[in-house]
Write a protein that holds these residues in place. Structure first.
Motif, PDB file in Angstrom:
ATOM      1  N   VAL A  90       0.837  -1.205   0.000  1.00 65.28           N
ATOM      2  CA  VAL A  90       0.000   0.000   0.000  1.00 65.28           C
ATOM      3  C   VAL A  90       0.869   1.251   0.000  1.00 65.28           C
ATOM      4  O   VAL A  90       0.609   2.211  -0.743  1.00 65.28           O
ATOM      5  N   MET A  91       1.919   1.257   0.815  1.00 66.27           N
ATOM      6  CA  MET A  91       2.796   2.435   0.863  1.00 66.27           C
ATOM      7  C   MET A  91       3.590   2.596  -0.430  1.00 66.27           C
ATOM      8  O   MET A  91       3.866   3.724  -0.864  1.00 66.27           O
ATOM      9  N   LEU A  92       3.948   1.473  -1.065  1.00 58.00           N
ATOM     10  CA  LEU A  92       4.637   1.547  -2.352  1.00 58.00           C
ATOM     11  C   LEU A  92       3.719   2.134  -3.416  1.00 58.00           C
ATOM     12  O   LEU A  92       4.129   3.005  -4.203  1.00 58.00           O
ATOM     13  N   ILE A  93       2.472   1.664  -3.436  1.00 57.35           N
ATOM     14  CA  ILE A  93       1.499   2.211  -4.388  1.00 57.35           C
ATOM     15  C   ILE A  93       1.257   3.692  -4.100  1.00 57.35           C
ATOM     16  O   ILE A  93       1.172   4.519  -5.021  1.00 57.35           O
ATOM     17  N   GLY A  94       1.166   4.026  -2.810  1.00 55.24           N
ATOM     18  CA  GLY A  94       0.964   5.425  -2.433  1.00 55.24           C
ATOM     19  C   GLY A  94       2.105   6.307  -2.900  1.00 55.24           C
ATOM     20  O   GLY A  94       1.884   7.415  -3.417  1.00 55.24           O
ATOM     21  N   PHE A 122      -6.942   8.797   0.594  1.00 56.78           N
ATOM     22  CA  PHE A 122      -5.552   8.385   0.375  1.00 56.78           C
ATOM     23  C   PHE A 122      -4.763   8.478   1.682  1.00 56.78           C
ATOM     24  O   PHE A 122      -4.037   7.546   2.061  1.00 56.78           O
ATOM     25  N   SER A 123      -4.912   9.577   2.389  1.00 55.38           N
ATOM     26  CA  SER A 123      -4.191   9.785   3.650  1.00 55.38           C
ATOM     27  C   SER A 123      -4.593   8.743   4.691  1.00 55.38           C
ATOM     28  O   SER A 123      -3.745   8.206   5.417  1.00 55.38           O
ATOM     29  N   LEU A 124      -5.888   8.456   4.772  1.00 58.14           N
ATOM     30  CA  LEU A 124      -6.373   7.492   5.755  1.00 58.14           C
ATOM     31  C   LEU A 124      -5.813   6.098   5.478  1.00 58.14           C
ATOM     32  O   LEU A 124      -5.317   5.420   6.393  1.00 58.14           O
ATOM     33  N   PHE A 125      -5.885   5.670   4.220  1.00 58.08           N
ATOM     34  CA  PHE A 125      -5.383   4.336   3.876  1.00 58.08           C
ATOM     35  C   PHE A 125      -3.878   4.226   4.105  1.00 58.08           C
ATOM     36  O   PHE A 125      -3.384   3.190   4.565  1.00 58.08           O
ATOM     37  N   MET A 126      -3.148   5.273   3.799  1.00 55.70           N
ATOM     38  CA  MET A 126      -1.700   5.246   4.008  1.00 55.70           C
ATOM     39  C   MET A 126      -1.364   5.135   5.494  1.00 55.70           C
ATOM     40  O   MET A 126      -0.439   4.411   5.884  1.00 55.70           O
ATOM     41  N   ASP A 127      -2.114   5.821   6.334  1.00 54.10           N
ATOM     42  CA  ASP A 127      -1.865   5.749   7.777  1.00 54.10           C
ATOM     43  C   ASP A 127      -2.188   4.361   8.325  1.00 54.10           C
ATOM     44  O   ASP A 127      -1.439   3.805   9.137  1.00 54.10           O
ATOM     45  N   ILE A 128      -3.312   3.804   7.883  1.00 49.31           N
ATOM     46  CA  ILE A 128      -3.689   2.461   8.344  1.00 49.31           C
ATOM     47  C   ILE A 128      -2.638   1.438   7.919  1.00 49.31           C
ATOM     48  O   ILE A 128      -2.212   0.590   8.714  1.00 49.31           O
ATOM     49  N   ALA A 129      -2.205   1.532   6.664  1.00 49.18           N
ATOM     50  CA  ALA A 129      -1.192   0.607   6.160  1.00 49.18           C
ATOM     51  C   ALA A 129       0.117   0.764   6.924  1.00 49.18           C
ATOM     52  O   ALA A 129       0.791  -0.226   7.243  1.00 49.18           O
ATOM     53  N   TRP A 205      -7.905  13.258   8.808  1.00 50.30           N
ATOM     54  CA  TRP A 205      -7.936  12.055   7.967  1.00 50.30           C
ATOM     55  C   TRP A 205      -6.572  11.358   7.954  1.00 50.30           C
ATOM     56  O   TRP A 205      -6.426  10.286   7.361  1.00 50.30           O
ATOM     57  N   SER A 206      -5.592  11.997   8.586  1.00 48.25           N
ATOM     58  CA  SER A 206      -4.292  11.359   8.813  1.00 48.25           C
ATOM     59  C   SER A 206      -4.171  11.130  10.316  1.00 48.25           C
ATOM     60  O   SER A 206      -3.447  11.852  11.017  1.00 48.25           O
ATOM     61  N   PRO A 207      -4.903  10.146  10.862  1.00 46.92           N
ATOM     62  CA  PRO A 207      -5.021  10.011  12.319  1.00 46.92           C
ATOM     63  C   PRO A 207      -3.700   9.783  13.037  1.00 46.92           C
ATOM     64  O   PRO A 207      -3.500  10.297  14.141  1.00 46.92           O
ATOM     65  N   VAL A 208      -2.798   9.036  12.428  1.00 46.78           N
ATOM     66  CA  VAL A 208      -1.517   8.787  13.091  1.00 46.78           C
ATOM     67  C   VAL A 208      -0.682  10.066  13.100  1.00 46.78           C
ATOM     68  O   VAL A 208      -0.126  10.460  14.132  1.00 46.78           O
ATOM     69  N   GLY A 209      -0.603  10.718  11.944  1.00 53.18           N
ATOM     70  CA  GLY A 209       0.141  11.975  11.870  1.00 53.18           C
ATOM     71  C   GLY A 209      -0.430  13.022  12.809  1.00 53.18           C
ATOM     72  O   GLY A 209       0.317  13.801  13.426  1.00 53.18           O
TER      73      GLY A 209
END
Length: 712
Positions: A90-94, A122-129, A205-209
């Motif tokens: 996911v991060m590679l695709i991002g 996009f931001s949410l999926f990247m954080d989850i991944a 939408w970037s919960p970790v960040g």
């Protein structure tokens, strides 16, 4: 504020150019590393693996996306690897989307893909991944800290002072720490950006960040300082990423790309059907003597190994104290191939102090020096290593092809040489006249038809042990009696039968194997039968999988499957419900090689036997130690025989006192094992036919018929 983000936030132009130059240089270094690997593979012989490319691609894709081969028998490692795999993907695709958006779409079309609703998701999926990725890495680090036996890199064939594998451990740490630093620094960049921008509302939408930003602010970090720190962390992150890219072809990380190819080009028949030696190759040598003798797939196998150690811990030879680890064979061949084949040298490689063990020396013989004769002859050809490998390595073909060289050079034990000479001279390993092959039938009160003279439905390919070994002959008579009493039309070849050649081929005596096949096919072509059955899983494997290549195409049954079929048809009637509490040993050539695990268990069910499985069962069964010609070799130097370890495994089961086998060699091996281990009074070894004899026996004093049906 627009819902988006800058890639090069507050970066001057020269700094952006510097990054692209560095990225281009490291990408070139990455490509060069894999190009050298490609050149090495090109030196290998053709492997004929480009049939059904689309099907192969989809099958490998399924295994990779589900991580099914990693999950197998290790759910913890499988789940951790699944988190790492999908987090990375996911991060590679991002990252690819960011590059596409910034360097192509925005540059040429003046439009931004990463904005608005798309950017938020996009931001949410990247954080989850990213979180899953970090969790998976931490799980793997915790697992390594516990030091499981499969991750022990100690060799079983050399003394500790003769080699050094400390670099392997450094590679493991470098790989996992680089990934962890990349993930953590990525979240730090995100948090610093959010804090410096004053916490834009859409950044939730970037919960970790978002949480990282608050954490940094709680330490007293000012927004202005955060903006400056963002640039430094960005560059730190970027440099680590570029180092990792360059590191991939020269390290353990290469498996991320190579293993997909290895799974795609795996041969499902590897080991079950060994490769022939071409006429052109025979002019040089029967076995492998130089790097160019290996196929490109075998060279790819060597590079694909992740050192997971699954083959190492399932190997019966290794468990018994023999100087064999399938993992070490692959790693030693990788070191040799890279040193002598122009391959990509690993940054973290094993080293040797013992002269004979230095794989980089071109003067050393592959079979005998790089891989010692003792190591090669220790293999039982049980295929446990191939079945356990999560990345499609075909260890056994390499071992057998190196054994072929040893056979050609005459480097083997005298007892093995004698067995091969007996098979060549008499057609059996016992060195007895072919006219004695059917002597076991003389104690029967009926004559078994000669399938060469009479037409029969089933031809029984009896095999050497079932014909000549006095311990097994009584079992053969029981099979014959039950089939005869059931009115089954069957016959044998009498003196016309010869050793099937299964173990001869796995020893590496390809010439003798092909001679046996030719003789047996000639005899079979003159016989009158519809289908073949055998009590010997070794013969079952080669008749079913290897004879067709030589023109011998038959329907072949193992006797457990045939007996179940006959019971289902009502030809064999069961009169007694048995009271045994037993465990069952799956023969390697029946369960692991050919996936025949249902019929034996259905037989237990219809006979009323209470079955308690051993921990290692079905395709994961533990070898008795007889295969690959080991039954004809000296095993007195082993710490403990595999057959004795298997009996101990059965003894640990609560209430079990009967050990059931379905193979003549197994019966011989385990009958000896209960004696040599002093467990004759604790465990009784029986063949499946012993149970069936009890089940069909009619007690005239109490002939109450028990009706039993096979579960549909």
């Amino acid at each position: 504020m627009n819902e988006t983000r800058e890639v090069f936030r507050n970066f001057p132009v020269w700094m952006q150019i510097a990054f692209y130059v560095a990225a281009l240089g490291m990408t070139a270094f990455f490509i060069y590393g894999f190009y050298k690997k490609y050149k090495k593979y090109r030196k290998g012989r053709d492997a004929d693996r480009f049939n059904n490319v689309a099907g192969r691609f989809m099958k490998a894709l399924g295994m990779m996306t589900t991580n099914s081969t990693v999950f197998k028998r290790d759910i913890y490692a499988g789940f951790a690897h699944w988190l790492i795999f999908w987090g990375f993907i996911v991060m590679l695709i991002g990252t690819a989307i960011v590059m596409l958006d910034h360097d192509f779409i925005e540059l040429f079309f003046h439009y931004r893909l990463l904005q608005g609703t798309f950017y938020l998701w996009f931001s949410l999926f990247m954080d989850i991944a990213g979180v899953g990725f970090i969790v998976g890495l931490l799980m793997m680090m915790f697992r390594r800290a516990k030091k499981p036996p499969q991750l022990n890199y100690e060799r079983v064939d050399l003394k500790k002072e003769e080699y050094d594998r400390g670099a392997y451990k450094k590679d493991d740490k470098a790989f996992i720490w680089l990934l962890l630093i990349i993930a953590i620094s990525g979240f730090m960049i995100e948090g610093l950006r959010i804090m410096s921008d004053g916490y834009p509302e859409f950044e939730v939408w970037s919960p970790v960040g978002w949480q990282v930003a608050h954490l940094m602010e709680s330490t007293g970090l000012a927004a202005a300082l955060g903006a400056s720190l963002h640039m430094y962390i960005w560059w730190f992150h970027g440099i680590i990423v570029l180092i990792f890219i360059g590191y991939i072809p020269y390290s353990k990380a290469m498996h991320m790309l190579l293993d997909y190819a290895n799974l795609m080009f795996v041969d499902d028949m590897a080991a079950k059907k060994l490769p022939r030696v071409s006429e052109e190759k025979q002019k040089e040598a029967m076995g492998y003597v130089k790097l160019e003798d290996f196929t490109w797939k075998e060279l790819l196998d060597f590079d694909s190994c992740t050192k997971c150690g699954r083959c190492h811990v399932v190997c019966p030879a290794n468990a018994s104290g023999a100087p064999l680890s399938p993992r070490d064979i692959i790693l030693d061949m990788r070191t040799f191939a890279n040193s002598n084949g122009g391959g990509t040298a690993e940054w973290f490689n094993q080293s040797f102090t013992k002269e004979k063990g230095k794989p980089g020396d071109k003067k050393l013989a592959i079979a005998g020096d790089i891989i010692s004769a003792e190591t090669l002859w220790a293999c039982t050809s049980c295929m446990a290593c191939v079945e356990a490998c999560p990345v499609g390595i075909e260890h056994l073909t390499t071992i057998v092809n190196l054994r072929r060289t040893l056979v050609e050079e005459g480097e083997m034990e005298d007892s093995l040489q004698d067995a091969l000479m007996n098979i060549g001279d008499y057609g059996n390993s016992f060195g007895k006249s072919d006219r004695m092959r059917a002597k076991w039938t003389k104690e029967l009160d009926f004559k078994i038809p000669d399938a060469r003279k009479e037409e029969v439905d089933y031809l029984w390919f009896v095999g050497d042990f079932a014909s000549y070994d006095v311990r097994v002959q009584e079992l053969s008579r029981k099979v014959a009696t039950i089939l005869h009493n059931a009115g089954v039309s069957f016959g044998i070849l009498y003196e016309g039968e010869k050793n099937s050649g299964n173990d001869v081929r796995r020893i590496g005596e390809e010439g003798l194997f092909e001679m046996l096949v030719e003789d047996n096919i000639e005899t079979l072509s003159g016989a009158n039968f519809k289908e073949i059955f055998t009590t010997d899983p070794h013969s079952f494997n080669t008749l079913k999988n290897e004879y067709p290549e030589f023109g011998g195409n038959y329907i072949v049954h193992h006797y457990t499957g045939l007996l179940l079929k006959l019971i289902g048809e009502g030809k064999i009637k069961l009169n007694n419900k048995l009271q045994h509490h037993a465990t069952y040993h799956d023969p390697c050539y029946l369960g692991r090689y050919n996936g025949e695990t249902v019929a034996p268990r259905e037989l237990f069910n219809v006979m009323g036997v209470k079955l308690t499985e051993m921990p290692r069962n079905k395709e994961n069964s533990f070898c008795c130690g007889a295969g690959g010609g080991r039954i004809w070799m000296d095993d007195s130097k082993l710490d403990k025989r595999p057959s004795e370890m298997r009996i101990e495994e059965a003894l640990a089961l609560d209430g079990v006192n009967t050990f059931i086998v379905a193979c003549p060699k197994d019966y011989a091996m385990y009958s000896d094992a209960v004696k040599t281990s002093g467990n004759e009074d604790k465990m009784v070894v029986m063949d499946m036919i012993d149970l069936l004899e009890e089940a069909v026996l009619v007690d005239t004093d109490d002939a109450s018929h028990v009706s039993m049906e096979i579960d549909s």
